[in-house]
Design an enzyme around this catalytic site. Structure first.
Site, PDB file in Angstrom:
ATOM      1  N   VAL A   1       0.769  -1.326  -0.047  1.00 23.16           N
ATOM      2  CA  VAL A   1      -0.046   0.072  -0.058  1.00 23.16           C
ATOM      3  C   VAL A   1       0.860   1.198  -0.253  1.00 23.16           C
ATOM      4  O   VAL A   1       0.418   2.365  -0.146  1.00 23.16           O
ATOM      5  CB  VAL A   1      -0.841   0.155   1.212  1.00 23.16           C
ATOM      6  CG1 VAL A   1      -1.807  -0.959   1.036  1.00 23.16           C
ATOM      7  CG2 VAL A   1      -0.168  -0.066   2.644  1.00 23.16           C
ATOM      8  N   GLY A   2       2.088   1.069   0.242  1.00 27.99           N
ATOM      9  CA  GLY A   2       2.984   2.314   0.152  1.00 27.99           C
ATOM     10  C   GLY A   2       4.332   1.945  -0.267  1.00 27.99           C
ATOM     11  O   GLY A   2       4.995   0.921  -0.085  1.00 27.99           O
TER      12      GLY A   2
ATOM     13  N   THR B   1      11.199   6.436  -0.583  1.00 25.99           N
ATOM     14  CA  THR B   1      12.558   5.994  -0.560  1.00 25.99           C
ATOM     15  C   THR B   1      12.806   5.417   0.947  1.00 25.99           C
ATOM     16  O   THR B   1      13.933   4.813   1.374  1.00 25.99           O
ATOM     17  CB  THR B   1      13.325   7.452  -0.442  1.00 25.99           C
ATOM     18  OG1 THR B   1      12.771   8.236   0.507  1.00 25.99           O
ATOM     19  CG2 THR B   1      13.241   7.773  -1.837  1.00 25.99           C
ATOM     20  N   TYR B   2      11.549   5.489   1.752  1.00 26.90           N
ATOM     21  CA  TYR B   2      11.891   4.883   2.963  1.00 26.90           C
ATOM     22  C   TYR B   2      11.849   3.348   2.988  1.00 26.90           C
ATOM     23  O   TYR B   2      12.122   2.976   4.024  1.00 26.90           O
ATOM     24  CB  TYR B   2      10.760   5.539   4.028  1.00 26.90           C
ATOM     25  CG  TYR B   2       9.375   5.353   3.327  1.00 26.90           C
ATOM     26  CD1 TYR B   2       8.689   3.908   3.197  1.00 26.90           C
ATOM     27  CD2 TYR B   2       8.791   6.046   2.484  1.00 26.90           C
ATOM     28  CE1 TYR B   2       7.504   3.606   2.800  1.00 26.90           C
ATOM     29  CE2 TYR B   2       7.551   5.780   1.830  1.00 26.90           C
ATOM     30  CZ  TYR B   2       7.086   4.535   2.003  1.00 26.90           C
ATOM     31  OH  TYR B   2       5.805   4.141   1.435  1.00 26.90           O
ATOM     32  N   GLY B   3      11.371   2.848   2.293  1.00 25.56           N
ATOM     33  CA  GLY B   3      11.042   1.553   1.805  1.00 25.56           C
ATOM     34  C   GLY B   3       9.599   0.981   1.508  1.00 25.56           C
ATOM     35  O   GLY B   3       9.233   1.920   0.604  1.00 25.56           O
ATOM     36  N   HIS B   4       9.153   0.069   2.024  1.00 19.63           N
ATOM     37  CA  HIS B   4       7.850  -0.432   1.495  1.00 19.63           C
ATOM     38  C   HIS B   4       6.755  -0.786   2.685  1.00 19.63           C
ATOM     39  O   HIS B   4       7.232  -1.228   3.661  1.00 19.63           O
ATOM     40  CB  HIS B   4       7.797  -1.844   0.628  1.00 19.63           C
ATOM     41  CG  HIS B   4       8.947  -1.606  -0.248  1.00 19.63           C
ATOM     42  ND1 HIS B   4       8.606  -1.483  -1.752  1.00 19.63           N
ATOM     43  CD2 HIS B   4      10.251  -1.917  -0.369  1.00 19.63           C
ATOM     44  CE1 HIS B   4       9.776  -1.217  -2.422  1.00 19.63           C
ATOM     45  NE2 HIS B   4      10.740  -1.740  -1.533  1.00 19.63           N
ATOM     46  N   VAL B   5       5.618  -0.681   2.369  1.00 21.95           N
ATOM     47  CA  VAL B   5       4.512  -0.893   3.423  1.00 21.95           C
ATOM     48  C   VAL B   5       3.341  -1.783   2.935  1.00 21.95           C
ATOM     49  O   VAL B   5       2.976  -1.615   1.844  1.00 21.95           O
ATOM     50  CB  VAL B   5       3.821   0.557   3.835  1.00 21.95           C
ATOM     51  CG1 VAL B   5       2.723   0.046   4.980  1.00 21.95           C
ATOM     52  CG2 VAL B   5       4.936   1.524   4.558  1.00 21.95           C
TER      53      VAL B   5
ATOM     54  N   LYS C   1       5.992  -2.570   7.861  1.00 18.32           N
ATOM     55  CA  LYS C   1       6.658  -1.490   6.963  1.00 18.32           C
ATOM     56  C   LYS C   1       8.101  -2.299   6.947  1.00 18.32           C
ATOM     57  O   LYS C   1       8.922  -2.546   7.848  1.00 18.32           O
ATOM     58  CB  LYS C   1       6.832  -0.102   7.660  1.00 18.32           C
ATOM     59  CG  LYS C   1       8.155   0.791   7.384  1.00 18.32           C
ATOM     60  CD  LYS C   1       8.259   2.042   8.277  1.00 18.32           C
ATOM     61  CE  LYS C   1       9.517   2.638   8.120  1.00 18.32           C
ATOM     62  NZ  LYS C   1       9.721   3.837   9.102  1.00 18.32           N
TER      63      LYS C   1
ATOM     64  N   ASP D   1       6.789  17.442  13.233  1.00 16.98           N
ATOM     65  CA  ASP D   1       6.498  17.188  11.634  1.00 16.98           C
ATOM     66  C   ASP D   1       4.924  16.881  11.641  1.00 16.98           C
ATOM     67  O   ASP D   1       4.737  15.862  10.899  1.00 16.98           O
ATOM     68  CB  ASP D   1       7.355  16.091  11.064  1.00 16.98           C
ATOM     69  CG  ASP D   1       7.357  15.952   9.344  1.00 16.98           C
ATOM     70  OD1 ASP D   1       6.871  17.162   9.014  1.00 16.98           O
ATOM     71  OD2 ASP D   1       7.472  14.982   8.908  1.00 16.98           O
TER      72      ASP D   1
END
Length: 464
Positions: free
Chosen positions: A27-28, A31-35, A52, A151
């Site tokens: 679903v995501g 650059t942070y990775g995959h969800v 995640k 943030d």
């Protein structure tokens, strides 16, 4: 280390692929990775989870810091880290969270799209109030435990879908959170630039070194205004995405165009700001004589004598010393008039917002924004979620992001400081459907998402 012990340890280590089914449920992505949306294989529960996978191998110091904070924080309105998996074979790190079906960025976009299609669907007054109260409750808990979020923005405010926690707000993405009780050095030295530009407090833009929890309150004020109007209040074109200089002329100009230029009596310490001399060189007070928050909100049909407006004024006070605290805001008369805030922000009504869609392995979740990001290299500085938004030609880009980071979905776990007693009001009327033309993009509960909104608001690359 003894070989037999290593073998025993390896055999006992839980592997994420043995415990959860998640293949084909991405679903995501960013650059942070995959969800991934995941379910337990053993069938012990039927809950949805968010997995995640952090990009790269090993674990960075910032990820360690985020995980350490998440393991300590327990409150119904703050994301809860369920478990951390370390894959010995490929040195991958997986984080497990409860799955949140919605986030404020997509909820607001849904209503903005309906307005753009001449079929306006306003966010119900009771829903706005419930959302704000729960955000304040979560932030009050963080601040009472000496944590600055740093943030806050719509993409980082998750909302649970159907289930035991239906309609519960979860504050997500603790990647920039910091303890502020006794820093070894000024926070501005540790992180010169924090908070996505559109939600950045004026003291940050003027280079404040010893900023306080008031920066989170300003961001909440921005979110509140966006909930009331479906438009980001301080949207502007962004430049210098990679700069470490906190001063940003265009963002200050946007704030002054809405709020007016601060009078000396309203913010006495503005002269002590590191960038005050630059401010006085770049701006003329009389340029903003006819600008005020009253005029801006009246354009959006928010009456200046309403309790909602009075609270908004307190949240968006220029002087951080005079800005209201989260605890004071929760006691504001706005929350005492009908409709009262509810623990389910949807107040028991049908949820009109689409569920998240799955991505293919080759399909980036921010495909709709990739092109924009290239065009906006100087325009978007967002900590992982860029909101372009806009009512006129000057806002065709999104809010800048800082580093792309992911926002985990969350769970509830009881609050250390205070768990609100939400008073339930009469159920709100069901939301009308704005029609097929307002199709929603994949939402990624703070993880990351595809932005398919109208061009003027091709808002953001979400993250987790």
């Amino acid at each position: 280390m003894d070989y037999d012990f290593k073998v025993k340890l390896s055999s006992e280590r839980e592997r994420v692929e043995d415990l959860f089914e998640y293949e084909g449920c991405k679903v995501g992505r960013g650059t942070y990775g995959h969800v991934y949306k995941a379910k337990r294989k053993d069938g012990k529960d039927d809950k949805d989870y968010a997995l995640k996978q952090i990009e790269g191998t090993g674990i960075s110091m910032s990820a360690c810091r985020e995980i350490a904070l998440l393991r300590e924080l327990k409150h119904p309105n703050v994301i809860s880290l369920q478990k951390v998996f370390l894959s010995h074979a490929d040195r991958k790190v997986w984080l497990l969270f409860d799955y949140a079906e919605h986030d404020l960025w997509h909820i607001i976009k849904f209503h903005r799209a309906s307005k753009a299609n001449k079929k306006p669907v306003q966010l119900p007054r009771g829903m706005v109030k419930s959302l704000l109260y729960q955000i304040l409750d979560g932030i009050h808990y963080l601040h009472a435990n000496w944590v600055l979020h740093r943030d806050l923005k719509p993409a980082n405010i998750l909302v649970m879908g159907e289930g035991p926690e239906r309609g519960r707000v979860k504050i997500a993405d603790m990647g920039f959170a910091r303890l502020f009780n006794s820093p070894l050095k000024p926070l501005a030295d540790l992180d010169p630039v924090v908070v996505t530009f559109w939600y950045r407090a004026p003291e940050l833009l003027l280079g404040a070194r010893h900023y306080t929890k008031a920066i989170d309150i300003w961001a909440i004020g921005c979110i509140f205004a966006e909930l009331l109007t479906s438009e980001p209040i301080f949207h502007c074109r962004q430049e210098d995405i990679k700069t470490s200089n906190p001063y940003h002329h265009d963002q200050l100009d946007r704030i002054f165009n809405v709020m007016g230029f601060p009078a000396d009596k309203d913010w006495e310490d503005i002269k002590k700001m590191p960038e005050h001399s630059t401010l006085m060189k770049d701006f003329r007070r009389n340029t903003y004589t006819n600008c005020s928050l009253i005029k801006y909100m009246e354009k959006h049909k928010v009456k200046p004598d309403s309790k909602a407006f009075h609270l908004l004024q307190k949240l968006l006070t220029m002087d951080p010393i005079k800005r209201i605290t989260s605890e004071q805001a929760m006691q504001d008369p706005y929350f005492l008039e009908d409709p009262l805030p509810t623990s389910d922000v949807f107040a028991g009504c049908q949820i009109p917002y689409p569920k998240r869609e799955f991505l293919t392995e080759e399909e980036p979740d921010d495909k709709g924004d990739k092109k924009n990001q290239q065009q906006q290299q100087g325009n978007n500085h967002t900590n992982g979620t860029g909101h372009p938004g806009n009512q006129d030609s000057s806002h065709t880009q999104g809010p800048p992001l800082k580093k792309v980071r992911v926002v985990p979905p969350t769970t509830t776990s009881g609050g250390l400081i205070m768990t609100s007693d939400y008073q339930r009001s009469n159920p709100h009327a069901a939301y009308p459907n704005p029609g097929p033309s307002t199709s929603q993009p994949q939402s990624s509960m703070g993880y990351s998402a595809t932005s398919q909104q109208p061009p003027q608001y091709s808002h953001q690359t979400h993250r987790y």
